[in-house]
Design an enzyme around this catalytic site. Sequence first.
Site: not given
Length: 530
Positions: A271, A111, A225, A367, A332
């Site tokens: 992100r 990811e 997100h 995060r 998110h």
Amino acid sequence: MKAYDAIVIGSGAAGLYTALKLPREWRIALLTKENLTLSSSQWAQGGIAAVVEPDDSFRLHYEDTLAAGAGLCEPEAVRVLVEEAPERIRELIALGVEFDRYQGRLAVTLEAAHSRRRILHAADATGRELVRALVEEVRDLGNIRVVEEALAIDLALDGGRCRGVLVDALGVREWYMSPVTVLATGGAGQVFAYTTNPAVATGDGIAMAARAGVALRDLEFVQFHPTALAIDGAPRFLISEAVRGEGGQLVNLAGERFMGRYHPQGELAPRDVVARAIFDQMQSSGATHVLIDLRPIGEATIEQRFPNIAHVCRKFGVDVFSEAVPVAPAAHYWMGGVLTDLDGRTSLPGLFAVGEVASTGVHGANRLASNSLLECLVFAHRIAEAVRSSGISRTAAGIIHFPPAAAQSPVNFELVQRIRNEMPWLVWRTCGIIREADGLRRGLEQLQMWKQQLSGVDATTERATLEVRNLVIAAELLLKSALLRTESRGGHYRSDHPAPDPAWQVHTEIAEGRLFQTPLAVAKIRPTSG
Ligand SMILES: Cc1cc2nc3c(=O)[nH]c(=O)nc-3n(C[C@H](O)[C@H](O)[C@H](O)COP(=O)(O)OP(=O)(O)OC[C@H]3O[C@@H](n4cnc5c(N)ncnc54)[C@H](O)[C@@H]3O)c2cc1C
């Protein structure tokens, strides 16, 4: 009044795992305001990060987490997170969680901002599989009393300690008393007009903690997100990061791939970078979305890895095998939360916090994908260990008597409904992906006016109104923190201060109604007993 040895508020991964890990001989109440399976945890798709492959290492997972956190992670908390991860994963497997396997070994995917493949998954519905196994175990244990449709309203305070919580269970108000109360209430995505979070994410834990004067940290940091489904009438369903990890490509409405212009890692940039790039594309073209093309992944892999995403897209009229999917950013994950030490203790003796509601220091300003389910597990375990060794007296709360909750008081439902409708748009506009001082000030003024208008609301009022009060409190704290931080870092982007400022490599903290800066350091909270 009901007395328990421990009360856990919330039934996401954090609450379920804490309840399972607390001593089996304890009587535990597990409260949840809807049911055991409505939570962000249940909706999690991509997976759980952990070092399980020989080409990976704790050092790499640690460094990736610190890099994503943009200078605000607490290194000691991150070390704990990555080093305790494999043991928690082994426990999950022993509990019956079925992660995907490849040739008998645990399958791992990549990811964004991870330097190695380390995301364990169960197709694209990892949360559902995790919650299934945890709920089965909770239901099997005789010592955990599950109370569904039980809304925690306010903490019970006495003698400088938390003694439990006031609860509305199906319209009946009752004090649940205990020497150990664990907040596991998740995030507050519902303060934003666009969010991937379920309706229960109304910031109740943050608001309860704020009303009790408990220390909160880094509330300006929200992760948006980049890729939530953007179709009129459809929920902002998440198109997982793993889609880009497997080769999914972002294109604008002119059909151009654009991520290479914003970051060398392209679609796999952090992100916040991807979310702002998409936002920029939308603003410059006036479009309400961009597109994510799954076709480069290949049909077989889509079917095997993303069956749920393909199914949901089809439900809303998009065939991922033949066309690109409209997506836009959505709120998110809230990095900030109730300040805790490495054992989940908060600044209020008797109160612990775990999961998204907590600020342990592992996420910093942003995060790393798939670290949050992991955080739930690692710190739930640590709370249970800390409680076990603390010598807390199980009967301590039994002697306290709180007054019975009064009858419901009348409220102006029209006003409450108006605030519920307007507030998420206000917060989205003024404290969304891009923020600046004037907008934040205007937003705050409005929020403070609403807070004033809701000041008649008290613990005796009905659920929808209590949630709106909590949303307004959470939003106000978010905007105040965002206004204070005059720089851009991680999930917090200020167009009037677009660069990181080394002088701002500090936390923001709110305690007893005051907002201030604090240097980086893991919280040191003295254990108390009794
Ligand atoms: C769509 C989506 C996909 C995600 N994918 C991933 C992923 O792949 N990997 C990853 O690591 N993270 C992912 N995340 C983030 C992760 O799921 C959450 O951060 C994590 O699950 C939070 O767990 P939690 O137990 O703290 O809170 P939650 O799972 O949100 O649970 C909170 C619980 O508290 C209850 N509650 C709230 N207020 C009250 C109250 N007043 N009284 C009683 N009960 C209350 C709620 O009903 C709920 O049961 C995703 C999040 C979303 C929304």
